[in-house]
Design an enzyme around this catalytic site. Structure first.
Site, PDB file in Angstrom:
ATOM      1  N   ASP A  31       0.933  -1.225  -0.038  1.00 59.03           N
ATOM      2  CA  ASP A  31       0.060  -0.065  -0.182  1.00 59.03           C
ATOM      3  C   ASP A  31       0.874   1.195  -0.057  1.00 59.03           C
ATOM      4  OD1 ASP A  31      -3.295   0.198   0.741  1.00 59.03           O
ATOM      5  OD2 ASP A  31      -2.075   2.296   0.936  1.00 59.03           O
ATOM      6  N   PHE A 153     -16.988 -10.401  -4.893  1.00 54.09           N
ATOM      7  CA  PHE A 153     -18.470 -10.426  -4.443  1.00 54.09           C
ATOM      8  C   PHE A 153     -18.604 -10.098  -2.846  1.00 54.09           C
ATOM      9  CE2 PHE A 153     -18.124 -12.489  -8.469  1.00 54.09           C
ATOM     10  CZ  PHE A 153     -19.315 -11.421  -9.131  1.00 54.09           C
ATOM     11  N   ASN A 209     -24.287  -6.596  -9.283  1.00 55.80           N
ATOM     12  CA  ASN A 209     -24.344  -5.359  -8.443  1.00 55.80           C
ATOM     13  C   ASN A 209     -25.498  -4.641  -8.864  1.00 55.80           C
ATOM     14  OD1 ASN A 209     -22.495  -6.229  -6.424  1.00 55.80           O
ATOM     15  ND2 ASN A 209     -21.203  -4.219  -6.708  1.00 55.80           N
ATOM     16  N   CYS A 261     -20.226   0.205  -3.375  1.00 54.41           N
ATOM     17  CA  CYS A 261     -20.206  -0.473  -4.668  1.00 54.41           C
ATOM     18  C   CYS A 261     -21.603  -0.072  -5.276  1.00 54.41           C
ATOM     19  CB  CYS A 261     -20.187  -2.087  -4.367  1.00 54.41           C
ATOM     20  SG  CYS A 261     -18.567  -2.429  -3.574  1.00 54.41           S
ATOM     21  N   LYS A 321     -24.547   0.850   6.502  1.00 56.68           N
ATOM     22  CA  LYS A 321     -25.187  -0.601   6.924  1.00 56.68           C
ATOM     23  C   LYS A 321     -24.309  -0.780   8.242  1.00 56.68           C
ATOM     24  CE  LYS A 321     -22.696  -4.324   4.579  1.00 56.68           C
ATOM     25  NZ  LYS A 321     -22.889  -5.460   3.474  1.00 56.68           N
ATOM     26  N   ARG A 328     -19.443   5.676   3.465  1.00 56.70           N
ATOM     27  CA  ARG A 328     -19.618   6.151   1.861  1.00 56.70           C
ATOM     28  C   ARG A 328     -21.111   6.021   1.106  1.00 56.70           C
ATOM     29  NH1 ARG A 328     -14.599   3.092  -0.769  1.00 56.70           N
ATOM     30  NH2 ARG A 328     -14.892   1.590   1.069  1.00 56.70           N
TER      31      ARG A 328
HETATM   32  C1  UDX Z   1     -22.589  -4.948  -2.294  1.00 58.08           C
HETATM   33  C2  UDX Z   1     -22.727  -6.645  -2.785  1.00 58.08           C
HETATM   34  O1  UDX Z   1     -23.519  -7.082  -1.820  1.00 58.08           O
HETATM   35  C3  UDX Z   1     -21.505  -7.207  -2.961  1.00 58.08           C
HETATM   36  O2  UDX Z   1     -21.416  -8.813  -3.446  1.00 58.08           O
HETATM   37  C4  UDX Z   1     -20.603  -6.378  -3.676  1.00 58.08           C
HETATM   38  O3  UDX Z   1     -19.270  -7.021  -3.784  1.00 58.08           O
HETATM   39  C5  UDX Z   1     -20.159  -5.136  -3.052  1.00 58.08           C
HETATM   40  O4  UDX Z   1     -21.533  -4.414  -2.914  1.00 58.08           O
HETATM   41  P1  UDX Z   1     -21.984  -4.058   0.253  1.00 58.08           P
HETATM   42  O5  UDX Z   1     -21.995  -2.900  -0.466  1.00 58.08           O
HETATM   43  O6  UDX Z   1     -21.023  -4.318   1.193  1.00 58.08           O
HETATM   44  O7  UDX Z   1     -22.049  -5.286  -0.722  1.00 58.08           O
HETATM   45  O8  UDX Z   1     -23.494  -4.244   1.222  1.00 58.08           O
HETATM   46  P2  UDX Z   1     -24.847  -4.796   0.669  1.00 58.08           P
HETATM   47  O9  UDX Z   1     -24.968  -5.681   1.883  1.00 58.08           O
HETATM   48  O10 UDX Z   1     -25.194  -5.238  -0.548  1.00 58.08           O
HETATM   49  O11 UDX Z   1     -25.901  -3.738   1.047  1.00 58.08           O
HETATM   50  C6  UDX Z   1     -25.935  -2.486   0.073  1.00 58.08           C
HETATM   51  C7  UDX Z   1     -26.757  -1.436   0.611  1.00 58.08           C
HETATM   52  O12 UDX Z   1     -28.139  -2.005   0.279  1.00 58.08           O
HETATM   53  C8  UDX Z   1     -26.992  -1.048   1.941  1.00 58.08           C
HETATM   54  O13 UDX Z   1     -27.135   0.184   1.776  1.00 58.08           O
HETATM   55  C9  UDX Z   1     -27.927  -1.878   2.457  1.00 58.08           C
HETATM   56  O14 UDX Z   1     -28.515  -0.919   3.510  1.00 58.08           O
HETATM   57  C10 UDX Z   1     -29.035  -1.763   1.279  1.00 58.08           C
HETATM   58  N1  UDX Z   1     -29.890  -2.890   1.119  1.00 58.08           N
HETATM   59  C11 UDX Z   1     -29.625  -4.220   1.095  1.00 58.08           C
HETATM   60  C12 UDX Z   1     -31.421  -2.612   1.238  1.00 58.08           C
HETATM   61  O15 UDX Z   1     -31.933  -1.424   1.444  1.00 58.08           O
HETATM   62  N2  UDX Z   1     -32.071  -3.575   1.201  1.00 58.08           N
HETATM   63  C13 UDX Z   1     -31.900  -4.810   1.234  1.00 58.08           C
HETATM   64  O16 UDX Z   1     -32.695  -5.613   0.966  1.00 58.08           O
HETATM   65  C14 UDX Z   1     -30.567  -5.352   1.233  1.00 58.08           C
END
Ligand code: UDX
Length: 449
Positions: A31, A153, A209, A261, A321, A328
């Site tokens: 890094d 993922f 995604n 993401c 979450k 972010r």
């Molecule tokens: C996501 C993908 O799940 C993962 O596979 C990819 O590699 C990166 O992006 P992440 O961003 O860590 O992962 O979070 P994720 O748990 O997917 O939630 C994304 C957002 O969607 C959060 O803000 C969460 O609160 C929201 N969400 C998720 C909802 O509003 N409703 C749902 O049913 C699920």
């Protein structure tokens, strides 16, 4: 066992490095940030992620993983170099490939033996062809370098678990040599491998995604309609989830998707399509719905209250979450500035996200409003006039409905995560508004809009 170097120690890079070390590979993480490297050498993870620090320490002590800023040394004799640097969003929605390009150039100038470059970062379809050509253009030594796509993922908060228990590993290669090497690297994980060409692998990541983002936006759209027609989104989900074609996951309506993401990847795919003269209407709508969704509750509150000025506003949850300190694209970032502009006196609580949030909004006065950070939800709720829930942390979910009535001056709660049963809140005398469920009806329009 392979000698593997990882470029970038963010969520993707560090988790990948630690997990590859855990299955027996010899890993070096590079890094540019010296402070971060020193932290990791002391056994401290620079990111908050369940199980990561312990696993990182164990593998460091066992000599399977090292950390350095010296990329030349780390790249020169690696069997494989995994790139996990960020591809953040540019103002026009496209992906910023500067970090990938920098690493590619450094690789070209450093490698002294045949090497497979594995791109884990999410990059627009076709980028890895260019990365390979770029490396070849700048290659100093007479060695073979090939680029493979291996999209990531993992979800934040469960990244280590997701790596060891992934449903599949996608590898996108253009030669048998690259395909075989990646299969061998991943053999110890015992996870099904889907082997496709490089461009398809890049597209799989975006398609996944974007599909997830569309699923959430669709549910939010339906939830908003539920409110208008008197249906309950929780019951609707219950009914939908029995259909195996739909599945039971990712159907939670709420305050919209955030994180590093989904927001970025939806915009990047939409941008990519536009570059090819194609309008990706489904994704465009998902982005639009999400933008609106994030401030829906704030707008509801504006219709209920004359002003936020002079009101104590409890904000519960700042991260995008639970299980992560990442803010972010968090809904809190859309709502806190609005509340401050409207003169709110905010008391914000989050179990791990405060430090990051404070960097954007230091404690104190911001224009007409103020923000104070507190150590527990009770302090935020005490004598508050309004409460907004932005993240469904366990520490927030376990607050009993009665507490809102007991602690708040006026028990008025706007819940962006549908944490509570509407009946439970109403039984306790809490005026409760959530997403897609019958709440207390808002009569007329008497707010600030
Ligand atoms: C996501 C993908 O799940 C993962 O596979 C990819 O590699 C990166 O992006 P992440 O961003 O860590 O992962 O979070 P994720 O748990 O997917 O939630 C994304 C957002 O969607 C959060 O803000 C969460 O609160 C929201 N969400 C998720 C909802 O509003 N409703 C749902 O049913 C699920």
């Amino acid at each position: 066992m392979f000698k593997i170097t990882i470029a970038g120690t963010g969520y993707v890079g560090l988790v990948t490095g630690v997990c590859l070390a855990e299955v027996g590979h010899k890993v070096t993480c590079v890094d540019v940030d010296e402070e971060k490297v020193n932290l990791m050498k002391k056994g401290i993870s620079p990111i908050y992620e369940a199980d990561l620090e312990e696993l990182m320490r164990r593998n460091y002590n066992a000599g399977r993983i090292t950390f350095t800023t010296d990329y030349k040394k780390a790249y020169k004799d690696a069997d494989a170099i995994f790139i996990g640097v960020g591809t953040p969003e540019l103002p026009d929605g496209s992906a910023n490939l500067t970090y990938i390009a920098t690493v590619a150039r450094q690789i070209a100038e450093s490698v002294e033996k045949d090497c497979l470059v594995v791109v884990k970062s999410t990059v627009p379809v076709g980028t890895n062809d260019k990365v390979e050509q770029f490396i070849k253009d700048f290659l100093v030594n007479d060695v073979k370098v090939e680029v493979a796509s291996n999209p990531e993922f993992l979800a934040q908060g469960s990244a280590v678990h997701d790596t060891f228990c992934a449903s599949r590993i996608i590898i996108g290669t253009e030669s048998k040599w690259a395909e075989e090497m990646l299969k061998k690297i991943y053999e110890p994980f015992n996870i099904p491998i889907v082997s496709v060409n490089r461009r398809s692998a890049e597209m799989i990541k975006y398609a996944c995604n974007n599909f997830l983002a569309m699923k959430i936006s669709f549910m939010n759209d339906i939830a908003n309609l539920c409110e208008l027609v008197g249906a309950d989104i929780e019951d609707v989900v219950k009914g939908m989830s029995y259909d195996e074609r739909i599945g039971c996951k990712y159907l939670n309506a709420g305050i919209g998707f955030g994180g590093s993401c989904l927001p970025k990847d939806t915009k990047a795919l939409e941008y990519l399509a536009r570059q090819y003269g194609y309008e990706l209407r489904t994704v465009k709508s998902a982005i639009e719905v999400n933008k609106e969704q994030k401030t829906l509750l704030f707008k509801k509150a504006c219709r209920r209250l004359i002003t936020f000025s002079g009101l104590k506003v409890a904000v519960l949850g700042l991260t995008f979450k639970p299980g992560t300190d990442d803010i972010r694209e968090a809904p809190s970032l859309d709502n806190v500035p609005l509340l401050l502009d409207h003169g709110a006196d905010i008391y914000a609580y989050d179990p791990v996200g405060i430090n990051n949030f404070m960097k954007r909004y230091p404690e104190g006065q911001h224009g007409a409003g103020r923000i104070t950070y507190v150590d527990n939800p009770e302090e935020a709720l005490k004598d508050a006039n309004v409460c907004f829930i932005f993240t469904e942390w366990k520490e927030i979910k376990t607050i009993e409905p009665a507490q809102y009535r007991k602690l708040m001056r006026t028990p008025l709660v706007y819940d962006g995560r549908n944490i509570y049963k509407v009946e439970d809140m109403s039984r306790e005398g809490v005026e409760y508004y959530s997403v897609g469920r019958p709440g207390r009806p808002v009569k007329g329009f008497n707010g600030m809009y």
